[in-house]
Scaffold this motif. Structure first.
Motif, PDB file in Angstrom:
ATOM      1  N   GLU A   3       0.837  -1.206   0.000  1.00  0.00           N
ATOM      2  CA  GLU A   3       0.000   0.000   0.000  1.00  0.00           C
ATOM      3  C   GLU A   3       0.872   1.257   0.000  1.00  0.00           C
ATOM      4  N   LYS A   4       1.953   1.245   0.772  1.00  0.00           N
ATOM      5  CA  LYS A   4       2.883   2.378   0.760  1.00  0.00           C
ATOM      6  C   LYS A   4       3.500   2.556  -0.620  1.00  0.00           C
ATOM      7  N   ALA A   5       3.936   1.439  -1.214  1.00  0.00           N
ATOM      8  CA  ALA A   5       4.618   1.503  -2.503  1.00  0.00           C
ATOM      9  C   ALA A   5       3.689   2.008  -3.604  1.00  0.00           C
ATOM     10  N   ILE A   6       2.463   1.555  -3.593  1.00  0.00           N
ATOM     11  CA  ILE A   6       1.514   1.936  -4.650  1.00  0.00           C
ATOM     12  C   ILE A   6       1.282   3.443  -4.653  1.00  0.00           C
ATOM     13  N   VAL A   7       1.052   4.037  -3.483  1.00  0.00           N
ATOM     14  CA  VAL A   7       0.795   5.475  -3.452  1.00  0.00           C
ATOM     15  C   VAL A   7       2.060   6.287  -3.711  1.00  0.00           C
ATOM     16  N   GLN A   8       3.229   5.632  -3.675  1.00  0.00           N
ATOM     17  CA  GLN A   8       4.469   6.305  -4.058  1.00  0.00           C
ATOM     18  C   GLN A   8       4.750   6.123  -5.555  1.00  0.00           C
ATOM     19  N   GLY A   9       3.835   5.496  -6.274  1.00  0.00           N
ATOM     20  CA  GLY A   9       3.963   5.402  -7.721  1.00  0.00           C
ATOM     21  C   GLY A   9       4.571   4.116  -8.251  1.00  0.00           C
ATOM     22  N   THR A  10       4.800   3.140  -7.388  1.00  0.00           N
ATOM     23  CA  THR A  10       5.361   1.861  -7.838  1.00  0.00           C
ATOM     24  C   THR A  10       4.244   0.978  -8.375  1.00  0.00           C
ATOM     25  N   ASN A  11       4.421   0.488  -9.595  1.00  0.00           N
ATOM     26  CA  ASN A  11       3.402  -0.408 -10.167  1.00  0.00           C
ATOM     27  C   ASN A  11       3.985  -1.720 -10.688  1.00  0.00           C
ATOM     28  N   ALA A  12       5.262  -1.977 -10.378  1.00  0.00           N
ATOM     29  CA  ALA A  12       5.863  -3.278 -10.658  1.00  0.00           C
ATOM     30  C   ALA A  12       6.960  -3.506  -9.628  1.00  0.00           C
ATOM     31  N   MET A  13       7.147  -4.772  -9.220  1.00  0.00           N
ATOM     32  CA  MET A  13       8.027  -5.053  -8.088  1.00  0.00           C
ATOM     33  C   MET A  13       8.549  -6.481  -8.166  1.00  0.00           C
ATOM     34  N   LYS A  19      -3.501   1.780 -13.589  1.00  0.00           N
ATOM     35  CA  LYS A  19      -3.081   0.434 -13.991  1.00  0.00           C
ATOM     36  C   LYS A  19      -4.087  -0.096 -14.995  1.00  0.00           C
ATOM     37  N   ARG A  20      -3.629  -0.333 -16.231  1.00  0.00           N
ATOM     38  CA  ARG A  20      -4.476  -0.824 -17.323  1.00  0.00           C
ATOM     39  C   ARG A  20      -5.768  -0.018 -17.467  1.00  0.00           C
ATOM     40  N   GLY A  21      -5.620   1.312 -17.434  1.00  0.00           N
ATOM     41  CA  GLY A  21      -6.748   2.188 -17.681  1.00  0.00           C
ATOM     42  C   GLY A  21      -7.647   2.444 -16.496  1.00  0.00           C
ATOM     43  N   ARG A  22      -7.290   1.911 -15.335  1.00  0.00           N
ATOM     44  CA  ARG A  22      -8.095   2.119 -14.138  1.00  0.00           C
ATOM     45  C   ARG A  22      -7.262   2.878 -13.113  1.00  0.00           C
ATOM     46  N   LEU A  23      -7.806   3.983 -12.582  1.00  0.00           N
ATOM     47  CA  LEU A  23      -7.081   4.731 -11.561  1.00  0.00           C
ATOM     48  C   LEU A  23      -6.829   3.841 -10.348  1.00  0.00           C
ATOM     49  N   SER A  24      -5.581   3.823  -9.886  1.00  0.00           N
ATOM     50  CA  SER A  24      -5.223   2.949  -8.771  1.00  0.00           C
ATOM     51  C   SER A  24      -4.971   3.708  -7.469  1.00  0.00           C
ATOM     52  N   PHE A  25      -4.638   4.990  -7.556  1.00  0.00           N
ATOM     53  CA  PHE A  25      -4.488   5.815  -6.352  1.00  0.00           C
ATOM     54  C   PHE A  25      -4.502   7.278  -6.763  1.00  0.00           C
ATOM     55  N   GLU A  26      -4.739   8.134  -5.801  1.00  0.00           N
ATOM     56  CA  GLU A  26      -4.586   9.569  -5.998  1.00  0.00           C
ATOM     57  C   GLU A  26      -4.267  10.208  -4.670  1.00  0.00           C
ATOM     58  N   GLN A  27      -3.527  11.297  -4.704  1.00  0.00           N
ATOM     59  CA  GLN A  27      -3.243  12.052  -3.481  1.00  0.00           C
ATOM     60  C   GLN A  27      -3.208  13.530  -3.829  1.00  0.00           C
ATOM     61  N   PRO A  28      -4.249  14.241  -3.410  1.00  0.00           N
ATOM     62  CA  PRO A  28      -4.342  15.670  -3.742  1.00  0.00           C
ATOM     63  C   PRO A  28      -3.136  16.442  -3.219  1.00  0.00           C
ATOM     64  N   ALA A  29      -2.774  17.469  -3.935  1.00  0.00           N
ATOM     65  CA  ALA A  29      -1.641  18.300  -3.529  1.00  0.00           C
ATOM     66  C   ALA A  29      -1.954  19.018  -2.222  1.00  0.00           C
ATOM     67  N   ALA A  30      -0.934  19.238  -1.415  1.00  0.00           N
ATOM     68  CA  ALA A  30      -1.097  19.999  -0.173  1.00  0.00           C
ATOM     69  C   ALA A  30      -1.487  21.439  -0.494  1.00  0.00           C
ATOM     70  N   ARG A  31      -2.251  22.062   0.404  1.00  0.00           N
ATOM     71  CA  ARG A  31      -2.680  23.446   0.207  1.00  0.00           C
ATOM     72  C   ARG A  31      -2.208  24.298   1.372  1.00  0.00           C
ATOM     73  N   LEU A  32      -1.649  25.459   1.057  1.00  0.00           N
ATOM     74  CA  LEU A  32      -1.303  26.416   2.099  1.00  0.00           C
ATOM     75  C   LEU A  32      -2.558  27.160   2.530  1.00  0.00           C
TER      76      LEU A  32
END
Length: 419
Positions: free
Chosen positions: A103-113, A390-403
């Motif tokens: 779960e940590k790796a996926i949200v950091q952009g890893t999609n193969a391991m 991943k294969r056309g399906r969104l797998s994670f998102e993390q909105p940008a921080a806001r000041l």
């Protein structure tokens, strides 16, 4: 037919910005200003990359600092403490800890391991079965390749070879080795090459994990790779001895590995943590100079290795952070050098684990959006991805921080004290 269009993204080495049409999991078109009614996804000028590839990690022994510590801080201490804790591992335990890391790796952009999994009579196939479950359950976001290996030796640990063969028969993808823990290192190397050829799998060795340049197992690995015609199918990890070589001997090692078709994986966090413990000043870094090999055409990767265990008591699975750490250790700073570091966590490991992807029409729609203009910037600033697919399906998102400046809070109805 499922369609979506990603608007306004950058592609590596490509101008101007483009839109990417995705249809049924594949890239259907790449053009500026695509005319389509497909569901839009805002690219916002992000850099689109096929994603990060983790070429060397240990899911089975991650997140165990609550049950064991490395009191000496050495490699031997780490192996011993994990070996003792491993006797209490269950399949569900390994699965749950491995899932945390994925779960940590996926949200950091890893999609193969590629994950290494320990096999021996003490643990049996418990870790392997748990990681096989993880491979199935996380396939929606990540391609997981399993490398089984004898962490505590092969020739000195009766029954280990038979267990490795069982794992390969039941779906393990790669065979690993660890000669420096074996009473007969060269015999282990030969047995593993024989087994790899029988099962037609690649090899990935933990190798030469110390700072004594007076001896090494790399030469035997290279000899066997040529003898078995396994060039291009062998990787070696750590190889901290390479950091202790003067330029002329390092150049000889580059030539040796090129001729034998051997890939190099460097694990900066672990190698820095464990090496040089016998020094009380001018402590050696112990991180192999992968960039030197990369510049000469050797397939080189930078990877995480361990997360929150006695080998590496930290980690957030960010490969941009790991590439940045490698760049810091080797004092790399030019755009070309940082792009090379980016390549060593994206394209190069993709080739190593046979998961190469490209951004082209007809290719799989698997990629990550980075709020950066270049890979070099992503490494320099440890950029976190905005979203992944991943294969056309969104797998994670993390909105940008806001000041939240005072005027912003006031506009939202909050009371704000002023100095």
């Amino acid at each position: 037919m499922r369609e979506l269009v990603i608007r306004d993204v950058r592609l590596p080495d490509h101008e101007p910005r483009v839109d990417v049409l995705v249809r049924d999991g594949l890239i259907a078109a790449i053009e500026p200003g695509l005319m389509t009614d497909a569901c839009p996804v805002a690219g916002s000028g992000a850099l689109l990359t096929p994603g990060f590839v983790e070429s060397h990690i240990h899911l089975d022994k991650a997140c165990i600092l609550d049950r064991c510590r490395n009191e000496t801080g050495t490699l031997a201490g780490a192996i011993a403490s994990v070996g003792a804790a491993k006797r209490g591992f269950t399949q569900d335990d390994v699965y749950q800890r491995g899932a945390r890391v994925l779960e940590k790796a996926i949200v950091q952009g890893t999609n193969a391991m590629r994950t290494h999994v320990e096999i021996d009579p003490g643990i049996g196939l418990t870790g392997f079965e748990a990681v096989m479950r993880l491979k199935r359950d996380f396939a929606w976001a990540l391609d997981l390749q399993i490398c089984v290996f004898p962490q505590e030796g092969l020739t000195n640990n009766p029954g280990t070879g038979e267990l490795l063969e069982q794992a390969l028969s039941r779906g393990a993808d790669v065979l690993g080795g660890c000669p420096y823990t074996d009473t007969d290192p060269n015999a282990q190397i030969r047995i593993l090459f024989e087994m790899a050829t029988r099962f037609d799998v690649d090899l990935d060795f933990h190798l030469d994990f110390d700072l004594d340049p007076g001896w090494r197992h790399l030469d035997e690995i290279a000899r066997q790779a040529v003898a078995f015609n396994w060039q291009g199918r062998v990787a070696i990890g750590h190889v901290t001895k390479l950091s202790a070589l003067p330029p002329s001997r390092l150049a000889d090692s580059v030539s040796l590995m090129k001729d034998a078709g051997i890939a190099l994986t460097v694990l900066p966090a672990t190698d820095l943590f464990l090496m040089g413990r016998d020094h009380d000043h001018l402590v050696p870094r112990g991180v192999a100079p992968a960039h030197v090999f990369h510049a000469e055409g050797v397939c080189c990767t930078v990877a995480t290795n361990n997360v929150l265990n006695p080998f590496t008591p930290y980690g957030d699975c960010s490969l941009t952070r790991m590439a940045n750490l490698f760049a810091n250790v080797h004092q790399l700073s030019t755009a070309a050098e940082l792009e090379a570091c980016f390549d060593m966590v994206t394209s190069a490991p993709g080739r190593l684990i046979n998961r190469s992807r490209s951004l082209a029409v007809g290719e799989e729609a698997t990629f990550v959006a980075l709020p950066a203009q270049t890979g070099a910037q992503a490494v320099a600033e440890i950029v976190r991805p905005s979203w992944g697919m991943k294969r056309g399906r969104l797998s994670f998102e993390q909105p940008a921080a806001r000041l939240l400046a005072p005027e912003t809070l006031l506009a939202r109805g909050f009371e704000v004290e002023t100095a």
